[in-house]
Scaffold this motif. Structure first.
Motif, PDB file in Angstrom:
ATOM      1  N   UNK A 144       0.836  -1.207   0.000  1.00 52.20           N
ATOM      2  CA  UNK A 144       0.000   0.000   0.000  1.00 52.20           C
ATOM      3  C   UNK A 144       0.867   1.252   0.000  1.00 52.20           C
ATOM      4  N   UNK A 145       0.331   2.319  -0.542  1.00 58.22           N
ATOM      5  CA  UNK A 145       1.022   3.608  -0.490  1.00 58.22           C
ATOM      6  C   UNK A 145       0.971   4.127   0.935  1.00 58.22           C
ATOM      7  N   UNK A 146       2.068   4.721   1.379  1.00 54.18           N
ATOM      8  CA  UNK A 146       2.076   5.231   2.744  1.00 54.18           C
ATOM      9  C   UNK A 146       2.790   6.572   2.807  1.00 54.18           C
ATOM     10  N   UNK A 147       2.614   7.237   3.931  1.00 54.40           N
ATOM     11  CA  UNK A 147       3.276   8.513   4.168  1.00 54.40           C
ATOM     12  C   UNK A 147       4.752   8.239   4.473  1.00 54.40           C
ATOM     13  N   UNK A 148       5.617   9.197   4.160  1.00 57.80           N
ATOM     14  CA  UNK A 148       7.035   8.952   4.386  1.00 57.80           C
ATOM     15  C   UNK A 148       7.480   9.257   5.813  1.00 57.80           C
ATOM     16  N   UNK A 149       6.661  10.015   6.549  1.00 57.65           N
ATOM     17  CA  UNK A 149       6.962  10.270   7.961  1.00 57.65           C
ATOM     18  C   UNK A 149       8.336  10.872   8.171  1.00 57.65           C
ATOM     19  N   UNK A 150       8.959  10.476   9.281  1.00 57.03           N
ATOM     20  CA  UNK A 150      10.242  11.065   9.658  1.00 57.03           C
ATOM     21  C   UNK A 150      11.378  10.579   8.769  1.00 57.03           C
ATOM     22  N   UNK A 151      11.113   9.583   7.909  1.00 60.33           N
ATOM     23  CA  UNK A 151      12.154   9.084   7.028  1.00 60.33           C
ATOM     24  C   UNK A 151      12.487  10.090   5.946  1.00 60.33           C
ATOM     25  N   UNK A 152      11.519  10.883   5.579  1.00 62.05           N
ATOM     26  CA  UNK A 152      11.725  11.810   4.484  1.00 62.05           C
ATOM     27  C   UNK A 152      11.716  11.048   3.176  1.00 62.05           C
ATOM     28  N   UNK A 160      10.691  10.719  -1.161  1.00 64.52           N
ATOM     29  CA  UNK A 160       9.598  11.122  -2.042  1.00 64.52           C
ATOM     30  C   UNK A 160       8.373  10.215  -1.990  1.00 64.52           C
ATOM     31  N   UNK A 161       8.552   8.953  -1.679  1.00 69.12           N
ATOM     32  CA  UNK A 161       7.397   8.073  -1.638  1.00 69.12           C
ATOM     33  C   UNK A 161       7.736   6.857  -0.797  1.00 69.12           C
ATOM     34  N   UNK A 162       6.707   6.137  -0.403  1.00 61.97           N
ATOM     35  CA  UNK A 162       6.943   4.967   0.431  1.00 61.97           C
ATOM     36  C   UNK A 162       5.793   3.988   0.280  1.00 61.97           C
ATOM     37  N   UNK A 163       6.112   2.739   0.535  1.00 63.85           N
ATOM     38  CA  UNK A 163       5.072   1.713   0.547  1.00 63.85           C
ATOM     39  C   UNK A 163       5.189   0.894   1.819  1.00 63.85           C
ATOM     40  N   UNK A 164       4.038   0.348   2.219  1.00 67.06           N
ATOM     41  CA  UNK A 164       4.032  -0.570   3.349  1.00 67.06           C
ATOM     42  C   UNK A 164       3.495  -1.900   2.863  1.00 67.06           C
TER      43      UNK A 164
END
Length: 572
Positions: A195-203, A205-209
């Motif tokens: 799923x698409x997820x927020x990048x949070x404190x990692x910074x 451009x995009x992230x998945x879980x």
RNA sequence: CGGGGUGUAGCGCAGCAUGGUCAGCGCGCCUGCUUUGGGAGCAGGAUGUCGGAGGUUCAAAUCCUCUCACCCCGACCA
């Protein structure tokens, strides 16, 4: 392994410290014990589960071309100060001073460490791409540890870091990890969704879980699915197109202030004014890094804190206290509104911007404003999505509808971009001799949380039902009466044969009664159970049963090994 | 950090309001005998600084103050 030679302290009664079924089962099954809040000890059975799952992860990471290393748990604070995360990640970081009063941290993740490792040594595009990973303990001083291994302060994680010279190369590296993840979870017997997820404190451009979907209350996150296309996102991230109609009037009406005695909440105001909640706009006050901000969402919808946090760029975002609300709006909580609100920026959700003649708080005690219109009566600092998706919303990508399920995060992948390579100076020279920061990605899998997450799904009233590839042993061998030589002899024979065939077997050689053994077997959840009792042994047979099935089969003693192999093939 | 709750035997709990045979129960543990296909029966036995410190009192598990730990809800979650 023989039960009496191992250490498997099963418990009959539920433990008061455990809320989740999976946590309860790990405690009762003698897999884990707690040392302190969020700190767990892995007993022999759990250790074997960890080994099995780690090995699957290791094999697939190696297959994907990643290289295993081990980085230190300790890290000097300076490195984290250079990337700026010393302050943003702040409280979760375990901090300490060594005997020289030198500030150190215990790593909760290793972007800083791994970037320090390669910078200065990876200097050429010829050395890229590169992917380094480790399977190692992590520390995060969680605000609130809970749910056993699901949110501990010390836990084991596989973390991988990719380094690429170009975006194209990075996309390939990222996809390799995604493919490896699907293979890993499949081999562990777990169906996951990405799923698409927020990048949070990692910074970045995009992230998945990678989420394991569950039906129990162990779901820590809400995932939205489109019923037509493959759009999936967690609630923090999920976009949507609103589906329920916004009530609109043809004309802009005249602004009015009305008394709303005792009506502060949406329910009270809608009941008092006899209007639908979607005619109202909530004006919520938050403190963004200490400064007040107002967020407006429609009365019938929920504010999405992650979206607001990203909009404001704040590190710390918390709801304003009643005193702060009074200071900003000159009214108690429940009567804030955008008109005349000068003390803070006003972020307005598009759903609110779409309401003609809306109802808002009047910034005065027990008063609301009717027929308020954006542009005419107040100005938005920015009109931007601030609302959480909900079941029945339109998919943002197609004409399908969104629905939600509960899931547990077992892995994540982050497109980090050049955030860490730039701040730490990890640069390479391209073919033209030009310098660029390395493009990075980071990829985590929870080694200790994943097996527990699996248990939220794989259990019944009696106990655990392990997927075979992460089970501590494949077979539990139960001689029903240790006093009877024929039973014990047969058990020993089968134990030897299975062991020689490379099948992990646990022999319950305790002199307890049958009931105790059966109940413990169901509790610890090995995939296959072999029962050796008088009844069938008279016919030269033993009983074979899968933990996940009700049927009990009888097989001749000589054919046990092949029968077990056959049965295992059919099991998840 | 805010709100709520709990600390009594290895585990699960009762007792606390109304201080005084309240140091108790179930499970587990140890010994013996019997038992052995779904958490056995009988008989005997061991185990507690009642989370800790201080206070009130002739007397404190019980009342008061402080403190520590753990759990739940929220913020948070790389």
């Amino acid at each position: 392994m023989r039960w009496t030679q191992s250490y498997i302290p099963t418990l009959r009664e539920d433990q008061s410290e455990a809320e989740l079924i999976s946590h309860q089962l790990l405690l009762r099954g003698g897999y884990i014990r707690k040392l302190a809040s969020g700190v767990y000890l892995y007993l022999p059975l759990m250790q074997r589960v960890i080994h099995k799952f780690s090995n699957i992860v290791r094999e697939e990471m190696n297959r994907a071309g990643a290289l295993e290393i081990t980085m230190s748990v300790l890290c000097p604070s300076e490195v984290w100060k250079e990337t700026g995360r010393y302050s943003t990640v702040g409280k979760e970081q375990m901090r300490m001073k060594d005997r020289h009063e030198h500030e150190m941290i215990l790593c909760g993740t290793h972007e800083e460490t791994v970037t320090s490792l390669i910078k200065g040594e990876v200097k050429s595009y010829r050395q890229l791409p590169l992917n380094l990973y480790q399977i190692q303990v992590k520390f995060r001083d969680e605000i609130r540890p809970r749910f056993g291994l699901m949110r501990g302060r010390e836990f084991i994680m596989k973390d991988a870091y990719s380094f690429d010279a170009t975006e194209e190369s990075f996309d390939e590296s990222y996809q390799k990890m995604v493919d490896a993840y699907f293979r890993i979870f499949k081999r562990a017997g777990l169906d996951v969704v990405k799923v698409e997820s927020d990048t949070g404190a990692m910074g970045g451009k995009a992230a998945h879980e990678f989420m394991l979907l569950v039906n129990t209350n162990g779901g820590e996150e809400i995932i939205f699915f489109c019923d037509k296309c493959d759009y999936t996102a967690n609630v923090e991230k999920a976009d949507f197109r609103p589906s329920n109609k916004v009530s609109t009037d043809a004309e802009l009406k005249e602004l009015k202030i009305v008394d709303t005695p005792g009506a502060a909440t949406i329910e009270e105001v809608t009941a008092f004014l006899k209007v639908d909640a979607n005619r109202l706009a909530k004006t919520l006050l938050y403190m963004a890094d200490g400064k007040p901000v107002a967020a407006m969402v429609r009365g019938d919808r929920e504010l999405n804190l992650t979206k607001l946090k990203n909009v404001t760029g704040a590190v710390e975002l918390e709801m304003a206290t009643p005193e702060q609300v009074m200071k900003s709006t000159s009214a108690p909580v429940g009567f804030a509104g955008p008109v005349g609100l000068k003390s803070c920026p006003i972020y307005v959700d598009p759903l609110v911007a779409g309401i003609k003649n809306m109802i808002v708080g009047a910034n005065a005690n027990e008063k609301h404003m009717l027929n308020v219109n954006i542009g005419r009566d107040f100005k938005a600092t920015e009109v931007i999505d601030l609302t959480s998706a909900q079941d029945g919303d339109h998919c943002p990508h197609c004409d399908g509808y969104l629905s939600s399920k509960q899931g547990i995060e077992v892995g994540n992948t982050f497109m980090l971009g050049t955030k860490y390579s730039e701040s730490l100076g990890a640069k390479f020279l391209d073919a033209e001799g030009k310098e660029h920061p390395i493009i990075m990605g980071s990829y985590g899998i929870g080694i200790t949380r994943t097996p527990q997450a699996a248990l939220e799904k794989y259990h019944d009233d009696m106990g655990i039902i392990w997927p075979k590839d992460i089970a501590p042993f494949l077979v539990e061998l139960i001689p029903l009466n240790m006093e009877k030589e024929s039973l014990v002899e047969t058990a020993e024979k089968i134990y030897k044969e299975l062991t020689e065939a490379g099948i992990d077997v646990l022999l319950d050689d305790r002199s307890d009664r049958a009931g105790v053994k059966f109940n413990d077997a169901d509790l610890i959840g090995l995939p296959v159970r072999i029962t050796i009792g008088d009844k069938s042994l008279k016919e030269g047979k033993v009983e074979l049963k899968a933990r996940s099935r009700d049927e009990v089969g009888k097989v001749p003693v000589e054919e046990v090994v092949s029968a077990v192999k056959e049965l295992l093939k059919k099991l998840n």
